[in-house]
Design an enzyme around this catalytic site. Sequence first.
Site, PDB file in Angstrom:
ATOM      1  N   GLU A  16      -5.573   1.913  -3.565  1.00 43.66           N
ATOM      2  CA  GLU A  16      -4.297   0.776  -3.268  1.00 43.66           C
ATOM      3  C   GLU A  16      -3.070   1.334  -4.059  1.00 43.66           C
ATOM      4  OE1 GLU A  16      -5.126  -3.346  -4.259  1.00 43.66           O
ATOM      5  OE2 GLU A  16      -3.591  -3.056  -5.662  1.00 43.66           O
ATOM      6  N   THR A  47       0.052  -3.216  -1.282  1.00 47.40           N
ATOM      7  CA  THR A  47       0.276  -4.498  -1.782  1.00 47.40           C
ATOM      8  C   THR A  47       1.596  -5.087  -1.300  1.00 47.40           C
ATOM      9  OG1 THR A  47       1.324  -4.098  -3.747  1.00 47.40           O
ATOM     10  CG2 THR A  47      -1.191  -3.919  -3.967  1.00 47.40           C
ATOM     11  N   TYR A  48       1.355  -6.445  -1.578  1.00 44.54           N
ATOM     12  CA  TYR A  48       2.487  -7.348  -0.996  1.00 44.54           C
ATOM     13  C   TYR A  48       2.992  -8.313  -2.048  1.00 44.54           C
ATOM     14  CZ  TYR A  48       4.769 -10.896   1.799  1.00 44.54           C
ATOM     15  OH  TYR A  48       5.590 -11.759   2.727  1.00 44.54           O
ATOM     16  N   ALA A  50       4.558 -10.733  -4.862  1.00 50.59           N
ATOM     17  CA  ALA A  50       4.317 -12.025  -4.990  1.00 50.59           C
ATOM     18  C   ALA A  50       5.573 -12.804  -4.559  1.00 50.59           C
ATOM     19  CB  ALA A  50       3.773 -12.335  -6.211  1.00 50.59           C
ATOM     20  N   ALA A 124      -6.628 -18.615   1.457  1.00 47.74           N
ATOM     21  CA  ALA A 124      -6.555 -17.277   2.207  1.00 47.74           C
ATOM     22  C   ALA A 124      -7.277 -17.385   3.407  1.00 47.74           C
ATOM     23  CB  ALA A 124      -7.171 -16.075   1.433  1.00 47.74           C
ATOM     24  N   LYS A 165     -14.068 -18.286   3.600  1.00 49.70           N
ATOM     25  CA  LYS A 165     -13.061 -17.139   4.068  1.00 49.70           C
ATOM     26  C   LYS A 165     -13.847 -16.180   5.014  1.00 49.70           C
ATOM     27  CE  LYS A 165     -11.476 -14.896   0.704  1.00 49.70           C
ATOM     28  NZ  LYS A 165     -10.416 -14.531  -0.602  1.00 49.70           N
ATOM     29  N   GLN A 212      -1.167  -1.714 -20.645  1.00 45.77           N
ATOM     30  CA  GLN A 212      -0.925  -2.168 -19.510  1.00 45.77           C
ATOM     31  C   GLN A 212      -2.491  -2.835 -18.991  1.00 45.77           C
ATOM     32  OE1 GLN A 212      -2.427   0.951 -16.858  1.00 45.77           O
ATOM     33  NE2 GLN A 212      -0.811   0.486 -15.364  1.00 45.77           N
TER      34      GLN A 212
END
Length: 288
Positions: A16, A47-48, A50, A124, A165, A212
């Site tokens: 990812e 990823t998209y 937020a 979702a 889902k 992190q």
Amino acid sequence: MKISDLFQEKTVFSFEVFPPKKESGVETIYKTLEELKDLNPDFISVTYGAGGSGVANATTIDLCSKIKNEYHVETIAHLSCLYNTKESVDKILDNLKMQGVENILALRGDVNPDFEVEKDFKYASDLTEYILSKNMGFHVSGACYPEVHQEAENMIVDIKNLKKKVDAGAEHLISQLFFDNHAYYDFIDKVRIAGIDVPVEAGIMPVTNKKQIERMVSMCGASIPAKLSKVLQKFGDDPVAMRDAGISYAVDQIIDLVANGVDGVHIYTMNDPYVAKRITDSVASIVK
Ligand code: FAD
């Protein structure tokens, strides 16, 4: 290619990446992708952002297009729905279709107080159903939570919702990061009992930076086993030692997962091709 088909052939190994936050990061992410592609992952997901800002959205599609059309690696575009309308989703689907991107990770997205939630999609599963109702040839994947989604009452409720889902059409699931494989095995047992039989990929995040990981864990609620806690205490303030110990911890997790028959492993690369390469090299003979 339909991602869920990959699992019939092998233990899937995927990466990812996230789009750069600034225009100036575009060249860096291209270089990152060049290096990741050379590691021959089964797919790379993007990823998209937020809140659905136009820039993040365009970049997600651009990066997926590059991965698919220039690097000839399969890709999944993440797409979250809380801040999208049916109209804006339609535009994104048209764009993805135009770029030849076939796989979408349909997500609700996290609540972001800086943006107003739209009314068209609540979960979702709503987005999954909507994408598939368009009959545009997309294949839909979804997210799942081995240690329970933070808003869910408990694991049983969360798995019942996960089943909705999958019943809506999600053909493949990627898990939230976790550091305790036993939590994952317990989750998978329950998922299978619930009648969810799609492939589930284990989300692995290499712990290479103490701060992190503390931030991530506070956001997603992953538990820290005693072994990892000791590693963080001992090496957390020594960046090189922490990186090497974190890579080894991730490799150990992967070996155990594969030995226990995991469907696939999804590496949260944090856009760090060096770490992805060290892990890939260490498990190349194991994940196949
Ligand atoms: P849902 O599946 O909708 O679940 C959300 C909550 O609602 C859960 O508590 C669930 O139990 C409950 N629920 C679901 N359906 C129902 C129903 N029918 N009735 C009642 N309750 C229900 N976020 C981003 O913004 N961009 C990304 O690119 C991104 N990528 C991710 C990738 C992975 C692999 C994962 C695990 C997460 C990712 N996220 C991303 C974060 C994700 O958007 C958040 O975790 C979000 O809070 C939940 O999204 P979801 O799609 O799992 O939601």
